[in-house]
Design an enzyme around this catalytic site. Structure first.
Site, PDB file in Angstrom:
ATOM      1  N   ASN A  79     -14.185   6.079  21.580  1.00 54.61           N
ATOM      2  CA  ASN A  79     -15.323   5.542  22.307  1.00 54.61           C
ATOM      3  C   ASN A  79     -16.150   5.084  23.174  1.00 54.61           C
ATOM      4  OD1 ASN A  79     -17.849   6.788  23.075  1.00 54.61           O
ATOM      5  ND2 ASN A  79     -18.573   6.656  21.151  1.00 54.61           N
TER       6      ASN A  79
ATOM      7  N   LYS B 269     -18.369   3.734  25.097  1.00 53.97           N
ATOM      8  CA  LYS B 269     -20.049   4.226  24.893  1.00 53.97           C
ATOM      9  C   LYS B 269     -20.355   3.386  26.302  1.00 53.97           C
ATOM     10  CE  LYS B 269     -19.675   2.957  20.121  1.00 53.97           C
ATOM     11  NZ  LYS B 269     -20.561   2.518  18.887  1.00 53.97           N
TER      12      LYS B 269
ATOM     13  N   HIS C 232     -23.920  11.754  18.481  1.00 55.58           N
ATOM     14  CA  HIS C 232     -23.713  10.716  18.320  1.00 55.58           C
ATOM     15  C   HIS C 232     -24.590   9.840  17.364  1.00 55.58           C
ATOM     16  CE1 HIS C 232     -22.211   6.747  17.988  1.00 55.58           C
ATOM     17  NE2 HIS C 232     -20.762   6.820  17.958  1.00 55.58           N
TER      18      HIS C 232
ATOM     19  N   GLU D 196     -18.784   9.347  10.895  1.00 52.46           N
ATOM     20  CA  GLU D 196     -18.700   8.558  10.995  1.00 52.46           C
ATOM     21  C   GLU D 196     -19.626   8.248   9.642  1.00 52.46           C
ATOM     22  OE1 GLU D 196     -17.732   7.475  15.258  1.00 52.46           O
ATOM     23  OE2 GLU D 196     -19.270   8.089  15.722  1.00 52.46           O
TER      24      GLU D 196
END
Ligand code: PEP
Length: 649
Positions: A406, A408, A493, A565
């Site tokens: 990821n 970001k 997320h 997560e």
């Protein structure tokens, strides 16, 4: 509340009682269709409805008799084998619902002495019949209420054989009984009946079924019953209840029997209820020379179900009975009765008929049932084996392991392309032992998709809009993501939930749109530090799943990858211990199993994310419920990312 077991026992007892009664009732009617026809005519007469049979004469009543016998018999067989359970139980209920009030009327008004429900086999009084029907009606109600509780003796695929075989069998029995004579004779004139003794008892005032049996000479009206029954040796009686309606197709054979009787000196009488006019017409028609006597018409119809039929007595005992279709011929009549088979009572004829019935009907159905049950049993064994094999196969197959990066909001397009190229080359050179995905900013997707070998590295977005399209400035739809060549999208997320206030409802929409556009969703869940410290982590992840993905069908849920997560571990350098991670992964899998079943849970990939590095990945990924990782910071350098991927080596 009645327990299921009790219900099942009650239904099956009632079903067997009904089945046996219906089979017996249908069978005795079918073996004597003419007797049933006479009974129907008696009923119609008692109800003043004789006009009903009028247009078709007695043929109408005969047809009703055969149909009634076949329907009763078949319903009985269906109930016995539990065939077409709903239909057969309802039909039984309808029949009992009609018959019970009818027999109440019979019991109260007594217009007919015997209802005839079991033909001549079992004669019940009208009150006995009523109570029998009340019991059967109650049984029919129980079975019709829970028809599916009837235990099957035969599988659905073989039922058509029983249905057709039973119908053909009972119609054949009825047909043969009409052509020949009742295959089972329950009347007091059956072969073996001692008419002389019975009649003498009646004359002595004892109860006897022969009260209406008399033989009167036609010319002078003298009663010669005692003389006929008292004759030592053989006597032929040609029984023709109504000569006007008698079948004359076999007149040669009848005359031949008469001549034979003359030759050997056996008395031969014609018995009829018809008058002299009919007798002389018969004589003119057939050339009959034998003497005719008068006997009660109903008694003659009871003696033999054939018009005409032939009876052979020996010392007042019935030793032979033939319908006009089955009369003895010249080969049977080539010697005196003393020396021929005809002149002797064949003692085992009933046993032979029962054996024939068993061989032709019961045995084939029993064999069919056994074969069917054996087949069902082997099928069950095979299925069990297949299930066992497929479970084993599943265990062998194992769910997909994935390492997903990821990025970001890091790296400009050029840096991103460079990283993607480097990864592409590295993993092409050394194939990974797991699925690898990189999720990049929207702006990079189309460019990277151009050169990325997506057989080795899947490409995904980090988000997509919760709207399909339209005036949503700055948003990127799932369809647009897909159009770049990407296959994946990260949704839920914690940074999107926290900074962009994405609620479970918004995420639910995003998931639906992503799947609609064939994007594979990596769905993130996880608790905050405060929630972990409050021991609420399980509650939180469960609510997140329920809020956004547990609405999916099993098929769609199977396409989802879950990423656990813990927010407190993301980008903080703090990692959940392998044990902590495993514990909550196992919990997540258990709630998936609760919702979709163990097989789906076993197939779902659950990634761990939160400061995962090459150093801790092997320990984390070694846990049974951790199927890889969602990697943030460590996915921005090819070497670091490759180090994590190598945890699966
Ligand atoms: C993430 O953001 O998905 C993540 C796991 O980040 P990091 O690996 O940097 O903790």
């Amino acid at each position: 509340m009645i327990s299921d077991k009790l219900k099942r026992i009650a239904v099956n007892i009632c079903r067997l009682v009904l089945a046996v009664t219906f089979i017996l009732s249908g069978f005795v009617k079918a073996v004597d269709p003419l007797g049933t026809q006479y009974k129907i005519e008696d009923y119609l007469q008692a109800m003043g409805l004789t006009s009903l049979t009028g247009p078709m004469g007695s043929w109408g009543a005969l047809a009703v008799a055969v149909v009634l016998a076949a329907v009763e018999f078949c319903i009985g067989i269906f109930l016995l084998f539990a065939i077409r359970r709903r239909l057969s139980s309802r039909l039984a209920l309808v029949i009992m619902a009609v018959m019970t009030p009818l027999t109440l009327w019979l019991a109260l008004a007594n217009p007919i002495s015997d209802c005839g429900c079991f033909g001549d086999a079992i004669v019940l009084t009208n009150w006995q019949t009523l109570w029998k029907n009340v019991v059967l009606l109650a049984a029919a109600v129980v079975v019709a209420k829970w028809p599916l509780q009837m235990v099957r003796f035969i599988g659905e695929s073989s039922q058509w054989i029983v249905i057709n075989y039973s119908a053909v069998f009972i119609l054949a029995i009825a047909g043969w009984s009409l052509y020949d004579r009742p295959q089972f004779d329950f009347r007091p004139y059956h072969v073996g009946s001692d008419l002389r003794t019975g009649w003498n008892k009646m004359m002595d005032g004892e109860e006897s079924p022969y009260t209406d049996f008399f033989i009167e000479r036609m010319d002078d009206g003298e009663d010669i019953t005692e003389q006929v029954l008292g004759n030592e040796g053989y006597t032929f009686l040609l029984v023709a209840p109504y000569l006007e309606k008698a079948d004359d197709s076999q007149l040669d054979l009848i005359n031949q029997v008469y001549e034979y009787a003359q030759d050997y000196g056996y008395p031969f009488y014609g018995l009829t209820a018809s008058g002299e006019k009919a007798v002389s017409q018969w004589r003119d028609l057939t050339g009959a020379e034998y003497p005719f006597c008068q006997t009660d018409g109903t008694t003659l119809k009871t003696i033999i179900r054939s018009n005409p039929g032939l009876l052979l007595l020996k010392d007042g005992v019935v030793i032979g009975k033939w319908s006009h279709n089955m009369l003895p011929n010249e080969y049977d009549l080539d010697k005196p009765l003393e020396e021929s088979e005809l002149g002797h009572l064949s003692g085992d004829s009933v046993a032979r008929r029962i054996l024939a019935l068993l061989m032709w009907f019961v045995l084939p159905l029993v064999l069919l049932s056994i074969a069917d049950r054996l087949w069902a049993w082997t099928k069950w064994i095979r299925k069990r084996k297949d299930n066992y094999n497929s479970i084993n196969k599943k265990e062998e197959k194992m769910r997909k392991k994935i390492v997903a990066g990821n990025w970001k909001m890091n790296m400009n397009l050029q840096d991103g392309i460079a990283l993607a190229k480097e990864l592409n080359e590295t993993l092409k050179a050394e194939k990974p032992n797991c699925g690898v995905v990189i999720c990049t900013p929207f702006i990079h997707l189309a460019s990277i998709a151009q050169f990325l070998d997506q057989n080795i590295i899947g490409l995904g977005a980090e988000n997509c809009a919760d709207k399909e399209k339209g005036a949503f400035t700055g948003e990127v739809s799932a369809e647009m993501v897909k159009s770049t060549g990407a296959q994946y999208v990260i949704l839920g997320h914690s940074e999107r939930r926290e900074y962009y206030k994405e609620t479970p409802e918004i995420l639910k929409e995003k998931v639906l749109l992503a799947q609609k556009n064939d994007l594979k969703v990596i769905f993130c869940i996880g608790e905050s530090l405060a929630e972990r410290e409050a021991g609420k982590q399980n509650e939180v992840v469960k609510a997140e799943l329920e809020g956004s993905v547990f609405n999916l069908s099993e098929e769609d849920f199977r396409k989802i990858v879950i990423a656990y997560e813990p927010i407190w571990a993301i980008g903080t350098g703090k990692t959940a211990t392998a044990e902590q991670a495993e514990e909550i992964h196992a919990y997540i899998r258990s709630i998936i199993a609760e919702k979709y079943g163990q097989a789906v849970a076993d197939d779902t990939t659950i990634l761990y994310g939160g400061s995962c590095k090459a150093s801790n990945a092997p320990e984390l990924f070694a846990k049974p419920d951790i199927d890889g990782g969602l990697i943030g910071g460590a996915s921005l350098k090819a070497a670091d990312f490759k180090g994590i991927i190598d945890a699966f080596k």
